[in-house]
Design an enzyme around this catalytic site. Structure first.
Site, PDB file in Angstrom:
ATOM      1  N   HIS A  87      21.959   9.399 -22.194  1.00 37.47           N
ATOM      2  CA  HIS A  87      21.346   8.546 -21.173  1.00 37.47           C
ATOM      3  C   HIS A  87      20.836   7.229 -21.749  1.00 37.47           C
ATOM      4  O   HIS A  87      19.921   6.618 -21.196  1.00 37.47           O
ATOM      5  CB  HIS A  87      20.234   9.314 -20.438  1.00 37.47           C
ATOM      6  CG  HIS A  87      20.754  10.492 -19.656  1.00 37.47           C
ATOM      7  ND1 HIS A  87      19.969  11.538 -19.226  1.00 37.47           N
ATOM      8  CD2 HIS A  87      22.013  10.768 -19.220  1.00 37.47           C
ATOM      9  CE1 HIS A  87      20.712  12.415 -18.567  1.00 37.47           C
ATOM     10  NE2 HIS A  87      21.959  11.974 -18.557  1.00 37.47           N
TER      11      HIS A  87
ATOM     12  N   GLN B  98      19.303  13.778 -24.058  1.00 38.31           N
ATOM     13  CA  GLN B  98      19.174  13.005 -22.820  1.00 38.31           C
ATOM     14  C   GLN B  98      17.985  12.063 -22.937  1.00 38.31           C
ATOM     15  O   GLN B  98      17.719  11.265 -22.046  1.00 38.31           O
ATOM     16  CB  GLN B  98      18.952  13.944 -21.636  1.00 38.31           C
ATOM     17  CG  GLN B  98      20.086  14.924 -21.398  1.00 38.31           C
ATOM     18  CD  GLN B  98      19.647  16.057 -20.475  1.00 38.31           C
ATOM     19  OE1 GLN B  98      19.711  15.952 -19.259  1.00 38.31           O
ATOM     20  NE2 GLN B  98      19.187  17.154 -21.062  1.00 38.31           N
ATOM     21  N   ASN B  99      17.238  12.193 -24.043  1.00 38.69           N
ATOM     22  CA  ASN B  99      16.013  11.404 -24.183  1.00 38.69           C
ATOM     23  C   ASN B  99      16.322   9.967 -24.573  1.00 38.69           C
ATOM     24  O   ASN B  99      17.254   9.705 -25.329  1.00 38.69           O
ATOM     25  CB  ASN B  99      15.086  12.041 -25.219  1.00 38.69           C
ATOM     26  CG  ASN B  99      14.615  13.410 -24.759  1.00 38.69           C
ATOM     27  OD1 ASN B  99      14.803  13.760 -23.593  1.00 38.69           O
ATOM     28  ND2 ASN B  99      14.029  14.184 -25.644  1.00 38.69           N
ATOM     29  N   VAL B 100      15.497   9.076 -24.063  1.00 31.81           N
ATOM     30  CA  VAL B 100      15.718   7.643 -24.308  1.00 31.81           C
ATOM     31  C   VAL B 100      14.699   7.075 -25.303  1.00 31.81           C
ATOM     32  O   VAL B 100      14.693   5.883 -25.565  1.00 31.81           O
ATOM     33  CB  VAL B 100      15.655   6.846 -22.966  1.00 31.81           C
ATOM     34  CG1 VAL B 100      16.754   7.303 -22.015  1.00 31.81           C
ATOM     35  CG2 VAL B 100      14.281   6.963 -22.291  1.00 31.81           C
TER      36      VAL B 100
ATOM     37  N   SER C 244      15.530  20.694 -18.072  1.00 31.94           N
ATOM     38  CA  SER C 244      15.599  21.497 -16.842  1.00 31.94           C
ATOM     39  C   SER C 244      17.045  21.794 -16.469  1.00 31.94           C
ATOM     40  O   SER C 244      17.302  22.616 -15.600  1.00 31.94           O
ATOM     41  CB  SER C 244      14.922  20.738 -15.693  1.00 31.94           C
ATOM     42  OG  SER C 244      15.603  19.514 -15.467  1.00 31.94           O
TER      43      SER C 244
ATOM     44  N   ASN D 263      12.541  26.879 -23.893  1.00 35.04           N
ATOM     45  CA  ASN D 263      11.866  26.204 -22.778  1.00 35.04           C
ATOM     46  C   ASN D 263      10.768  27.142 -22.279  1.00 35.04           C
ATOM     47  O   ASN D 263      11.028  28.328 -22.066  1.00 35.04           O
ATOM     48  CB  ASN D 263      12.893  25.941 -21.652  1.00 35.04           C
ATOM     49  CG  ASN D 263      12.399  24.944 -20.624  1.00 35.04           C
ATOM     50  OD1 ASN D 263      11.268  25.044 -20.151  1.00 35.04           O
ATOM     51  ND2 ASN D 263      13.241  23.999 -20.262  1.00 35.04           N
ATOM     52  N   PRO D 264       9.546  26.649 -22.083  1.00 36.94           N
ATOM     53  CA  PRO D 264       8.493  27.542 -21.579  1.00 36.94           C
ATOM     54  C   PRO D 264       8.789  28.050 -20.172  1.00 36.94           C
ATOM     55  O   PRO D 264       8.231  29.056 -19.748  1.00 36.94           O
ATOM     56  CB  PRO D 264       7.229  26.675 -21.565  1.00 36.94           C
ATOM     57  CG  PRO D 264       7.584  25.372 -22.179  1.00 36.94           C
ATOM     58  CD  PRO D 264       9.071  25.289 -22.340  1.00 36.94           C
TER      59      PRO D 264
ATOM     60  N   CYS E  81      26.803  -9.283 -16.764  1.00 40.83           N
ATOM     61  CA  CYS E  81      28.018  -9.443 -17.585  1.00 40.83           C
ATOM     62  C   CYS E  81      28.123  -8.398 -18.685  1.00 40.83           C
ATOM     63  O   CYS E  81      29.131  -8.329 -19.378  1.00 40.83           O
ATOM     64  CB  CYS E  81      28.094 -10.851 -18.182  1.00 40.83           C
ATOM     65  SG  CYS E  81      27.028 -11.099 -19.634  1.00 40.83           S
TER      66      CYS E  81
ATOM     67  N   GLY F  28      14.219  22.112 -24.030  1.00 42.78           N
ATOM     68  CA  GLY F  28      13.357  21.173 -23.303  1.00 42.78           C
ATOM     69  C   GLY F  28      14.055  20.397 -22.208  1.00 42.78           C
ATOM     70  O   GLY F  28      13.662  19.271 -21.917  1.00 42.78           O
TER      71      GLY F  28
END
Ligand code: BJW
Ligand code: ZN
Length: 251
Positions: free
Chosen positions: A121, A103-105, A192, A216-217, A132, A190
């Site tokens: 994403h 999902q990171n950009v 949510s 994930n922490p 256009c 990482g």
């Protein structure tokens, strides 16, 4: 180095696996110095997503949105992949069929060497015309606040990210769904898991028979659904897993 309880189970699953898939989110880049969205000091604690990450927001205040993305671009330009990104890239080489769904950009996965990457994403580097759809190929200087316009139609240039209410890139989403359905092991790292349809993928993988592992922490919206949860930052956990896997397969 910390250890991971039950790491043997993960290694056995990886040894037996043909298809492995992984969904990543902002937490993977946190240790590179890029802010997440929903952590207490995350972007959404300071900025309004409706104003900055939606087509409506862009139409209402184009300069505000452009400036925000320019600032984030210059942060990303100064950041490097961390040990988590590199371990994920190494894992791809060790597995027959590995799909990385992000999902990171920020493109840090690709900079670290990951190849089979689906960007759900979009990315913050490319731009295209809001009006256009034409790609904008001129280089953007992150320090330049002048709003660029489309060479084809004179329209408004926007970053090639996916805003709320917008469709995800069809090919990337389709391939990600397929990867989730055939995965023997599926990692969710990482994220949510608050944003759909990405958050559905680990559940789809589990329902299709994958062993699902969360790194994930913190507890997330889908933690209860996992076969295993590892409460550690990804830059710590991923290298441990990959090193142990390499040891066990003699690489
Ligand atoms: C660590 C760590 C460390 C910290 N190591 N971990 C179905 C149900 C409900 C709602 C919807 C639905 N379908 C669609 C929606 C609407 C919407 C949505 O999901 N809304 C929810 C918020 C309720 N979805 C959409 O609009 C999507 N489009 C869509 O569905 O199109 C079809 C459609 C259209 C119209 C109507 C209906 C359907 C598009 C979503 C686009 C998301 N865009 C953003 C911005 C991108 C551009 C930009 O960067 O500016 O994407 S929002 C933001 O959230 C960004 C992220 O990719 C995304 C996910 O966040 P992520 O990566 O999980 O980050 P955080 O911050 O949330 O979490 C970080 C985690 O890391 C935490 O858990 C930490 O604990 C952890 N962490 N340090 C490991 N060191
Ligand atoms: Zn145009």
């Amino acid at each position: 180095m910390d250890s991971i309880p039950n790491i043997d189970i993960i290694i056995e699953k990886l040894i037996a696996a043909k298809n492995v898939a992984m969904l990543t989110g902002a937490g993977v880049s946190a240790e590179s110095g890029i802010k997440t969205f929903r952590d207490p000091d995350g972007l959404w604690s300071k900025f309004n997503p409706a104003e900055l990450a939606s087509a409506n927001g862009f139409m209402t205040n184009r300069q505000l949105v452009w400036d925000w993305y320019q600032e984030r671009r210059s942060i990303v330009n100064d950041c490097k992949p961390n040990a988590g990104h590199y371990a994920i890239a190494e894992l791809e080489i060790l597995i027959d069929d590995f799909a990385l769904i992000t999902q990171n950009v920020d493109r840090l996965h690709q900079i670290a060497g990951s190849r089979n990457v689906y960007e759900l994403h979009g990315n913050i580097i490319d731009n295209h015309c809001f009006d256009c759809g034409a790609a904008y190929n001129k280089e953007i200087d992150p320090d330049d606040s002048v709003l660029p316009s489309c060479a084809k139609c004179g329209g408004r240039i926007r970053p090639s990210v996916v805003w709320f209410g917008e469709m995800l890139p069809e090919y990337d989403l389709e391939q990600s769904s397929l990867a989730a359905q055939v995965a023997d092991v599926f990692f969710t790292v990482g994220t949510s898991a608050e944003v759909y349809p990405a958050a559905n993928l680990p559940l789809l993988a589990k329902d299709s028979g994958a062993y699902v592992i969360e790194i994930n922490p913190n507890v997330t919206a889908i933690s209860n659904y996992m076969n295993m949860t590892i409460r550690m930052p990804s830059a710590q956990a991923m290298p441990i897993i990959v090193e142990e896997f390499k040891k066990r397969i003699g690489k």
